[in-house]
Design a protein around this motif. Structure first.
Motif, mmCIF file in Angstrom:
data_model
loop_
_atom_site.group_PDB
_atom_site.id
_atom_site.type_symbol
_atom_site.label_atom_id
_atom_site.label_comp_id
_atom_site.label_asym_id
_atom_site.label_seq_id
_atom_site.Cartn_x
_atom_site.Cartn_y
_atom_site.Cartn_z
ATOM 1 N N THR A 96 0.921 -1.357 0.146
ATOM 2 C CA THR A 96 -0.277 0.480 -0.155
ATOM 3 C C THR A 96 0.566 0.990 -0.084
ATOM 4 O O THR A 96 0.969 2.072 -1.035
ATOM 5 N N PHE A 180 -4.183 2.431 7.637
ATOM 6 C CA PHE A 180 -3.759 1.486 6.591
ATOM 7 C C PHE A 180 -3.788 -0.115 7.331
ATOM 8 O O PHE A 180 -4.103 -1.402 6.250
ATOM 9 N N PHE A 381 -9.142 -2.326 -0.565
ATOM 10 C CA PHE A 381 -7.536 -1.523 -1.014
ATOM 11 C C PHE A 381 -7.788 -0.565 0.010
ATOM 12 O O PHE A 381 -8.493 0.676 0.604
ATOM 13 N N LEU A 382 -6.750 0.048 0.687
ATOM 14 C CA LEU A 382 -6.512 1.904 1.603
ATOM 15 C C LEU A 382 -7.292 1.481 2.641
ATOM 16 O O LEU A 382 -6.670 0.871 3.543
#
Length: 520
Positions: A96, A180, A381-382
Motif C-alpha cells: 500500500t 491502512f 484497498f487503502l
C-alpha cells in the motif's frame, strides 16, 4: 431623539457582528486521480466562491460550471486508464505504501510538468490562501512558499500520522489505529506493536527517501534555488481539515488548527430521477443499494463473483439498485436495476433502502452513516479496511473479504443485515450522533479558512511541537538525563555503602574471640 436611538442601535449591532472578510484570492491545487476526492474538494471551493472569494482551481476534472469568480486550470489525469482494479489488489501494508509512493511520483511529474502550471508558478500573482491535498503529492507545497500564502491542507480521508505531524498533532499508537491497517481503537499487545511499527517506520522512510525524491522532482521542473525542502515547508501549514468525524469510531486528540469536517459534502436530499424514484417507491419489501464507488468499478467484478451475486439477488424479496458502469448486465434479474451513475447520497436517503453493499470508502461510509443505512462492506484497498472494521465493531455493518465473494457468503451477509433489527437500529442511532453538531461541517471548514486568511496564517494556533526535534518531542533527552541522574545517584550510594563497610570495626580487632577462647 428617536434618530439618536436608531443610530445607537445600529452602532451596537455593527460592533456585535464580526467584520466581513473582503473577497480573497484562493488557489486550490488538487491533483487527485479519483473523482470522489475532487467532488469533496470542489464542494469546499464552491462554498468559498459563494462567499464572494475568487477561486483559481487547478484540477484534473472539469468543474460543473464556471463564472466570474471561478478560474480553472485543467491538467491531465495521470491515473486515468483502462485498467481493472480487481487485478491490481494490494493487500499488504508495504504494498500500500509503495502504491502511494509510486502514485506521488507520477502525479508530481504530471502536475509540475504541465505548461499551464509552470506559467502559474512564475506568474507573480498574489494569493491570500493556498488550499491543497497534502498526500500523496507534497510537491504542491512549493506553490504556497512561492506565493507566500498560508496553507490550508484538506485531507479527503482520515489522514495518517505524518499528515498530522504537519501541524504537530499527536497520534497515540496505543489507541489510534493506522488508516491502512484493519485494527480498531481496542488493540492487544501484538496489535499495538504492529500499529507502532506501521507509524514509525514509514515516517522514517518518508523523511529519508520519499520527500527527498519529491524534492528532486520539484527542482527539476521549477528550477527555484530559493525553495526550501518540502520537509521544512510542510511545517508552515496553517490549517489541516480532516474529512473525518469521531462518530466513525476513532476519537483522537486534536490541536486547534486540526479540524474534523467529516461529511462536508453531504447535502439535504434532492428529488431523485423519476425512474429511480418509481423503482424505490415500488420496493414494498425494501431495497438494496450496491455501489463499489468511483475508483473501483462494479463492471470489473470477476465473472464468478458477479454470477454469485446475481443468483442471490434473484431470490431476494427486496429490489436491488446496482451502480454498473457497462451498458448491460448479463443475467440481470427483473428485481435488479442498473445505472452507470447514480445519485448515491439521495438514494440512501430513501426510506425503502434497507442495506448498502459498499467498498467501504470513507465518503460512502459517511453518507450511509448520515442516512442511517446499515452496510455490507467489501473493502478492496487503502483505508477501506479500517472503515469497514470500525463500522462492524460499531454494529451497523458486516464484512465480506473481497477474495471470498461466494453465493453463500453474500446470502449470509444480506440475510444478516436485512433481517436482524440491531443493524438498522445501530445505523440510525449513529446517524443521530453524526448529525448532532453545532454547525454543518462545510460551514465550519469555510469559517476556519477565512479565520486563517483574516489572521495572516493564524500562527497563534500552531502547536509548539513543531519547534521541537524528534527526540525532544518524544522526551528522549529528558529520559536520558533522568537515567543518567539515576545512575549517578546509584553509583554514589554504592560508593558510600562500600566505604562504610570498610570502616566498620571487625570483631577480631578487639580480641573478643581470643578472650572467649581463653575462658574455655
Amino acid at each position: 431623539m428617536e434618530m439618536v436611538v436608531v443610530w445607537s442601535l445600529c452602532a451596537v449591532l455593527c460592533l456585535a457582528v464580526p467584520t466581513q472578510l473582503e473577497a480573497a484570492q484562493v488557489l486550490g491545487l488538487f491533483q487527485a486521480g479519483g473523482r470522489s476526492q475532487w467532488g469533496l474538494a470542489e464542494t469546499f471551493l464552491r462554498a468559498l466562491e459563494r462567499r464572494g472569494h475568487h477561486v483559481t482551481a487547478v484540477t484534473t476534472f472539469p468543474s460543473s460550471r464556471a463564472d466570474g469568480n471561478w478560474t480553472e486550470i485543467l491538467i491531465p489525469n495521470p491515473l486515468v486508464g483502462d485498467f481493472n482494479t480487481f487485478e491490481m489488489l494490494v493487500t499488504d501494508f508495504v504494498g500500500t505504501l509503495k502504491l502511494f509512493s509510486d502514485a506521488a511520483v507520477i502525479m508530481c511529474h504530471t502536475f509540475l510538468g504541465d505548461e499551464n502550471v509552470q506559467n502559474l508558478y512564475r506568474s507573480g500573482r498574489k494569493f491570500d490562501v493556498v488550499i491543497l491535498e497534502p498526500f500523496p503529492a507534497e510537491c504542491l507545497l512549493a506553490f504556497a512558499h512561492k506565493f507566500g500564502a498560508p496553507v490550508v491542507a484538506l485531507s479527503t480521508f482520515a489522514g495518517t500520522d505524518w499528515i498530522a505531524d504537519m501541524v504537530g498533532n499527536p497520534t497515540p499508537y496505543s489507541y489510534v489505529p493506522n488508516v491502512f491497517l484493519e485494527l480498531t481503537t481496542r488493540m492487544n499487545f501484538l496489535e499495538r506493536v504492529q500499529n507502532t511499527l506501521a507509524g514509525i517506520i514509514p515516517s522514517i522512510v518518508r523523511q529519508l527517501y520519499y520527500l527527498p525524491k519529491l524534492d528532486e522532482i520539484v527542482r527539476m521542473y521549477l528550477n527555484d534555488t530559493e525553495l526550501p525542502k518540502l520537509s521544512e515547508i510542510e511545517k508552515q501549514v496553517s490549517l489541516l481539515l480532516i474529512n473525518y468525524h469521531f462518530t466513525h469510531g476513532c476519537p483522537r486528540p486534536l490541536v486547534p488548527n486540526m479540524v474534523e469536517v467529516g461529511g462536508l459534502h453531504i447535502k439535504t436530499p434532492k428529488a431523485l430521477p423519476e425512474d429511480i424514484q418509481s423503482f424505490l417507491d415500488g420496493a414494498e419489501s425494501g431495497a438494496v443499494y450496491f455501489s463499489m464507488g468511483t475508483n473501483v468499478k462494479s463492471s470489473d467484478w470477476p465473472e464468478e463473483k458477479r454470477a454469485a451475486s446475481l443468483r442471490v439477488f434473484s431470490r431476494l424479496e427486496q429490489r436491488v439498485l446496482w451502480k454498473w458502469e457497462a451498458d448491460s448486465l448479463p443475467g440481470q434479474p427483473p428485481n435488479v436495476k442498473i445505472g452507470k451513475w447514480l445519485p448515491q447520497s439521495d438514494i440512501l436517503a430513501h426510506e425503502n433502502v434497507r442495506a448498502f453493499i459498499t467498498h467501504g470508502g470513507l465518503l460512502s461510509t459517511q453518507e450511509a452513516t448520515a442516512r442511517g443505512v446499515p452496510l455490507v462492506g467489501i473493502p478492496v484497498f487503502l483505508d477501506q479496511k479500517l472503515n469497514v472494521a470500525l463500522a462492524a465493531r460499531q454494529g451497523f455493518a458486516v464484512r465480506l473479504d473481497v477474495h471470498n465473494i461466494t453465493e453463500a457468503s453474500i446470502q449470509w451477509a444480506l440475510t444478516e443485515v436485512l433481517t436482524v433489527p440491531r443493524y438498522r437500529e445501530r445505523a440510525q442511532h449513529l446517524s443521530r450522533i453524526f448529525s448532532d453538531r453545532p454547525t454543518h461541517p462545510l460551514d465550519e471548514a469555510v469559517h476556519w479558512t477565512e479565520y486563517v486568511i483574516r489572521h495572516q496564517g493564524a500562527p497563534h494556533l500552531r502547536s509548539a511541537a513543531l519547534r521541537l526535534s524528534w527526540y525532544q518531542y518524544l522526551l528522549l533527552d529528558v529520559v536520558a538525563a533522568l537515567l543518567l541522574l539515576f545512575l549517578v545517584v546509584a553509583f554514589v550510594i554504592r560508593a558510600i555503602i562500600r566505604r562504610l563497610c570498610r570502616v566498620t570495626p571487625h570483631p577480631n580487632r578487639f580480641g573478643s574471640r581470643e578472650k572467649f577462647t581463653k575462658k574455655d
